[in-house]
Design an enzyme around this catalytic site. Structure first.
Site, PDB file in Angstrom:
ATOM      1  N   ARG A   1       0.938  -1.337  -0.012  1.00 16.72           N
ATOM      2  CA  ARG A   1       0.024   0.033   0.062  1.00 16.72           C
ATOM      3  C   ARG A   1       0.374   1.315   0.188  1.00 16.72           C
ATOM      4  NH1 ARG A   1       1.643   2.208   4.226  1.00 16.72           N
ATOM      5  NH2 ARG A   1       0.269   3.738   3.676  1.00 16.72           N
ATOM      6  N   GLY A   2       0.479   2.284  -0.165  1.00 17.29           N
ATOM      7  CA  GLY A   2       1.389   4.171  -0.133  1.00 17.29           C
ATOM      8  C   GLY A   2       0.957   4.066  -1.696  1.00 17.29           C
TER       9      GLY A   2
ATOM     10  N   GLN B   1      -3.736   1.768   9.983  1.00 18.39           N
ATOM     11  CA  GLN B   1      -2.447   2.183   9.216  1.00 18.39           C
ATOM     12  C   GLN B   1      -0.937   3.239   9.867  1.00 18.39           C
ATOM     13  OE1 GLN B   1      -2.889   2.204   5.204  1.00 18.39           O
ATOM     14  NE2 GLN B   1      -4.004   1.038   4.904  1.00 18.39           N
TER      15      GLN B   1
ATOM     16  N   ASP C   1      -3.159  10.126  -1.999  1.00 18.00           N
ATOM     17  CA  ASP C   1      -2.937   9.130  -2.819  1.00 18.00           C
ATOM     18  C   ASP C   1      -3.855   9.946  -4.546  1.00 18.00           C
ATOM     19  OD1 ASP C   1      -3.259   6.406  -1.820  1.00 18.00           O
ATOM     20  OD2 ASP C   1      -3.648   8.264  -0.393  1.00 18.00           O
TER      21      ASP C   1
ATOM     22  N   ASN D   1      -7.354  12.575   0.152  1.00 16.48           N
ATOM     23  CA  ASN D   1      -6.231  11.286   1.087  1.00 16.48           C
ATOM     24  C   ASN D   1      -6.769   9.796   1.905  1.00 16.48           C
ATOM     25  OD1 ASN D   1      -3.913  10.479   1.997  1.00 16.48           O
ATOM     26  ND2 ASN D   1      -3.686  11.376   3.870  1.00 16.48           N
ATOM     27  N   LYS D   2      -6.655   9.263   2.873  1.00 13.39           N
ATOM     28  CA  LYS D   2      -7.450   8.910   3.704  1.00 13.39           C
ATOM     29  C   LYS D   2      -8.069   9.126   4.562  1.00 13.39           C
ATOM     30  CE  LYS D   2      -5.311   5.579   3.926  1.00 13.39           C
ATOM     31  NZ  LYS D   2      -4.655   3.892   2.616  1.00 13.39           N
TER      32      LYS D   2
END
EC number: 5.3.1.23
Length: 331
Positions: free
Chosen positions: A49-50, A180, A221, A231-232
């Site tokens: 991920r990332g 995370q 992202d 983003n998250k």
């Protein structure tokens, strides 16, 4: 391909190995991600991920597939399938489009890896210059070496400021999905020896109110052409809180995360994950069985809440972003 290694990815010249991030912080388990179908599964379950690392890992898997004798049709199908593995992070699409056009997949994958390392260094240089001595810094999700081929995006900036001796203290949101921040960012901060404290996402406003945070740094992202960014999930609320308390708020991203074909944040696709991650399951279920749950992985923060965007190419204010600077520096 030439052998390479990062915190979460390594290639020994024959096999591509990925660190299974779902098993951190308790176990460091490396899995074979050489086959594109295996890489797709690893990406979907967040073992890899990332946003930057997803693109790098997918490119390396595709190059390994080619080196093992895949036909042109098999290569094209694998490229398309990898490109569709996750919908929000644009780095994946960017990397797969490069691999689709490449005449030498191994060389192109190597170039993508090495470029990401350089981009991380650029972000760290520009972003660390913003951080002042003794600041408390709040961050969200994981944006370090686990999320990139290099030292990271937002966490790379933090790392560089720490290396410069600025005596910072980091507050890390635990961050859904899959905690995370708690599992990954806390692990990285501990390894780097950076003074830090883990908090739940709902505690951030208290820290901002009490003056314990002087700056917020987050990853991204996908950045739209006007500076809105995904983003998250939880990032948007954090931006609102930072604005209310007068604390600078900075997304940090490489140019490969900028999507000039996406005019505003409204056009960014948002991935939704299994509601069981919100309810819990089995013995770890904490909500009534069958309870309706909503579980978007990302949210979109409007450019109006951004103090400045830290790119590998410089730092750009919200006003510059609204004026179309990204088309000039990333086009």
């Amino acid at each position: 391909m030439t052998p390479f290694e990062s915190l979460g990815l390594k290639h020994d010249g024959r096999t591509l190995w990925v660190l299974d991030q779902t098993q951190l912080p308790d176990a460091e388990v490396w899995l074979d991600g050489s086959a594109p179908e295996d890489m797709i599964a690893l990406i979907k379950r967040l073992a890899v991920r990332g946003a930057p690392l997803i693109g790098v890992a997918a490119a390396a898997s595709l190059a390994t597939c080619a080196a093992r004798g895949a036909s042109a049709a098999e290569y094209a199908a694998a490229c398309a399938a990898l490109r569709a593995a996750r919908p929000t992070a644009v780095n994946l699409m960017w990397a797969m489009d490069r691999m689709k056009a490449a005449t030498d997949p191994g060389a192109e994958a190597q170039a993508i890896f090495e470029e990401d390392v350089r981009l991380c260094e650029g972000m760290a240089q520009h972003g660390a210059a913003l951080i002042q001595e003794g600041e408390g810094i709040l961050t969200h999700c994981n944006t370090g070496g686990l999320a990139t081929a290099g030292i990271g995006t937002a966490l790379g900036v933090i790392r560089r400021a720490h290396e410069q001796g600025k005596r910072i203290h980091v507050f890390a949101d635990e961050t859904r999905p899959l905690l995370q921040g708690g599992r990954l960012t806390a692990w990285e901060l501990s390894k780097l020896g950076i003074p830090s404290t883990l908090i739940t996402d709902s505690m951030a406003a208290l820290l901002l109110r009490d003056g314990k945070v002087q700056r917020v740094l987050v990853g991204s992202d996908r950045v739209a052409a006007n500076g809105d960014f995904a983003n998250k999930v939880g990032t948007y609320g954090l931006a609102v809180q930072a604005r209310f308390h007068g604390v600078p708020f900075h997304p940090v991203a490489p140019f490969s995360t900028v999507d000039l074909a996406c005019p505003t944040g409204a056009a960014i696709p948002i991935e939704e994950r299994d509601p069981a991650e919100v309810r819990g399951h089995g013995r770890l279920r904490w909500a009534p069985e069958g309870m309706a749950a909503w579980n978007p992985s990302f949210d979109v923060t409007p450019v109006e809440l951004v103090t400045s965007l830290v790119l590998d190419r410089g730092v750009y204010s919200a006003g510059q972003l609204r004026s179309g600077v990204l088309a000039r520096v990333c086009g």
